[in-house]
Design a protein around this motif. Structure first.
Motif, short mmCIF file in Angstrom:
data_model
loop_
_atom_site.label_atom_id
_atom_site.label_comp_id
_atom_site.label_asym_id
_atom_site.label_seq_id
_atom_site.Cartn_x
_atom_site.Cartn_y
_atom_site.Cartn_z
N ASP A 194 0.82 -1.21 0.00
CA ASP A 194 0.00 0.00 0.00
C ASP A 194 0.86 1.26 0.00
O ASP A 194 0.50 2.27 -0.63
N LEU A 195 1.97 1.24 0.72
CA LEU A 195 2.88 2.37 0.69
C LEU A 195 3.42 2.59 -0.72
O LEU A 195 3.46 3.73 -1.22
N ARG A 196 3.82 1.52 -1.38
CA ARG A 196 4.32 1.64 -2.76
C ARG A 196 3.23 2.17 -3.68
O ARG A 196 3.50 3.01 -4.56
N ARG A 197 2.00 1.72 -3.49
CA ARG A 197 0.89 2.20 -4.32
C ARG A 197 0.70 3.71 -4.17
O ARG A 197 0.53 4.43 -5.16
N GLU A 198 0.73 4.20 -2.94
CA GLU A 198 0.51 5.63 -2.71
C GLU A 198 1.66 6.46 -3.27
O GLU A 198 1.44 7.55 -3.82
N LEU A 199 2.89 5.98 -3.15
CA LEU A 199 4.02 6.70 -3.72
C LEU A 199 3.97 6.70 -5.25
O LEU A 199 4.18 7.75 -5.87
N SER A 200 3.67 5.56 -5.84
CA SER A 200 3.65 5.47 -7.31
C SER A 200 2.52 6.29 -7.91
O SER A 200 2.61 6.72 -9.08
N ALA A 201 1.46 6.53 -7.15
CA ALA A 201 0.36 7.35 -7.64
C ALA A 201 0.73 8.83 -7.72
O ALA A 201 0.05 9.61 -8.42
N ARG A 202 1.82 9.20 -7.04
CA ARG A 202 2.19 10.61 -6.96
C ARG A 202 3.56 10.93 -7.54
O ARG A 202 3.81 12.07 -7.94
N PHE A 203 4.45 9.95 -7.56
CA PHE A 203 5.83 10.20 -7.99
C PHE A 203 6.24 9.13 -9.00
O PHE A 203 6.05 7.93 -8.76
N SER A 204 6.82 9.57 -10.11
CA SER A 204 7.34 8.59 -11.07
C SER A 204 8.76 8.16 -10.72
O SER A 204 9.22 7.10 -11.16
N ASP A 205 9.42 8.97 -9.91
CA ASP A 205 10.80 8.66 -9.50
C ASP A 205 10.85 8.55 -7.98
O ASP A 205 10.81 9.56 -7.27
N PHE A 206 10.89 7.32 -7.49
CA PHE A 206 10.99 7.11 -6.04
C PHE A 206 11.68 5.78 -5.77
O PHE A 206 11.72 4.89 -6.63
N THR A 207 12.23 5.66 -4.56
CA THR A 207 12.82 4.40 -4.12
C THR A 207 12.26 4.04 -2.76
O THR A 207 11.92 4.91 -1.96
N LEU A 208 12.17 2.74 -2.53
CA LEU A 208 11.75 2.19 -1.25
C LEU A 208 12.81 1.21 -0.80
O LEU A 208 13.22 0.32 -1.55
N THR A 209 13.28 1.35 0.43
CA THR A 209 14.26 0.45 1.01
C THR A 209 13.73 -0.06 2.34
O THR A 209 13.24 0.73 3.15
N VAL A 210 13.81 -1.36 2.56
CA VAL A 210 13.26 -1.96 3.77
C VAL A 210 14.38 -2.41 4.69
O VAL A 210 15.33 -3.09 4.27
N LEU A 216 12.05 2.91 4.22
CA LEU A 216 12.60 4.22 3.95
C LEU A 216 12.23 4.60 2.52
O LEU A 216 12.41 3.79 1.59
N PHE A 217 11.68 5.79 2.33
CA PHE A 217 11.25 6.21 0.98
C PHE A 217 11.93 7.52 0.62
O PHE A 217 12.20 8.37 1.46
N GLU A 218 12.20 7.68 -0.69
CA GLU A 218 12.80 8.88 -1.24
C GLU A 218 12.15 9.12 -2.59
O GLU A 218 12.18 8.26 -3.47
N ALA A 219 11.54 10.29 -2.76
CA ALA A 219 10.82 10.61 -3.99
C ALA A 219 11.21 11.98 -4.49
O ALA A 219 11.48 12.89 -3.72
N THR A 220 11.20 12.14 -5.81
CA THR A 220 11.52 13.41 -6.45
C THR A 220 10.23 14.10 -6.89
O THR A 220 9.39 13.48 -7.55
N VAL A 221 10.09 15.36 -6.52
CA VAL A 221 8.91 16.15 -6.90
C VAL A 221 9.06 16.62 -8.35
O VAL A 221 10.12 17.13 -8.75
N GLU A 222 8.01 16.47 -9.13
CA GLU A 222 8.04 16.84 -10.55
C GLU A 222 7.27 18.14 -10.77
O GLU A 222 6.63 18.66 -9.85
N GLU A 223 7.33 18.63 -12.01
CA GLU A 223 6.60 19.84 -12.39
C GLU A 223 5.09 19.63 -12.21
O GLU A 223 4.59 18.56 -12.49
#
Length: 223
Positions: A194-210, A216-223
């Motif tokens: 579910d965490l991955r789903r919510e991140l992917s719905a908002r960011f095309s560039d993100f990483t998840l590390t367990v 741990l999540f890191e996402a880049t904000v786009e235009e």
């Protein structure tokens, strides 16, 4: 079906943080619960900050400010905005970071932040989403509110303790059950999927590390 919290749920976990309990926060959270129960080394959380923090940083759900006090700031003119519902946390962390230009804002992560749009280079939600009531279909809006305050190319990052889809030891499960019963945690339904789903719905560039039961999540904000 999303799990919708009541207003009482939203504020329930805030009562535990006061000047007395904040004195023991670092030892309890970063000295015991993170490395021993949640199995995420403190050094990994510090590296997360070092990789992503900007010279104009927004910290959301600030706790004791431990990682902000230990990480490597990218600027000699560092600016930090602290956002939290709890005034004790804001006062504690602002005092701790007195060498920087720090401003404080009281706010709820489930509501739009009272801050200018695209006013920061980074925003962190560290060890706080597991305290937010509701499931990720509801609390995922926190990513929207954080990203709205970050300029394109900036980072939204953080960590959260999950209860599903990750390794959870017996000791960690027992601790989570107690924390959920007291409403200090609200993560009974929080899963890696579910965490991955919510991140992917908002960011095309993100990483998840367990690490253990912590993501741990890191996402880049786009235009």
């Amino acid at each position: 079906m999303a799990i919708i919290p009541t207003p009482e749920d939203v504020v329930a976990g805030q009562k535990g943080y006061n000047p007395a309990t904040l004195k023991f926060y670092d030892l309890t959270v970063y000295g015991f619960t993170c490395p021993v129960l949640w199995k995420v080394p403190r050094r990994e959380l510090l590296r997360l900050y070092n990789r992503n923090i900007s010279s104009e940083h927004l910290d959301i759900g600030v706790g004791s400010g431990f990682l902000l006090s230990k990480c490597t700031m990218p600027s000699a003119d560092q600016r930090i905005t602290l956002l939290d519902m709890n005034p004790h946390c804001l006062t504690h962390v602002k005092r701790r970071l007195s060498q920087y230009k720090v401003s404080t804002v009281q706010g709820n992560v489930l509501e739009p932040f009272p801050l200018p749009k695209r006013s920061h280079g980074s925003a962190a939600l560290n060890l706080m989403l597991h305290c937010v009531p509701g499931d990720f279909a509801h609390k995922g809006v926190a990513f929207d509110h954080a990203a709205a305050c970050v300029r394109p190319g900036g980072k939204v990052f953080g960590s959260t303790v999950l209860s599903q889809g990750v390794p959870v030891t017996k000791a960690a499960r027992a601790a989570m059950n107690r924390l959920n019963a007291s409403k200090d945690f609200n993560n009974r339904h929080d899963s890696l999927q579910d965490l991955r789903r919510e991140l992917s719905a908002r960011f095309s560039d993100f990483t998840l590390t367990v690490h253990g039961c912590t993501a741990l999540f890191e996402a880049t904000v786009e235009e």
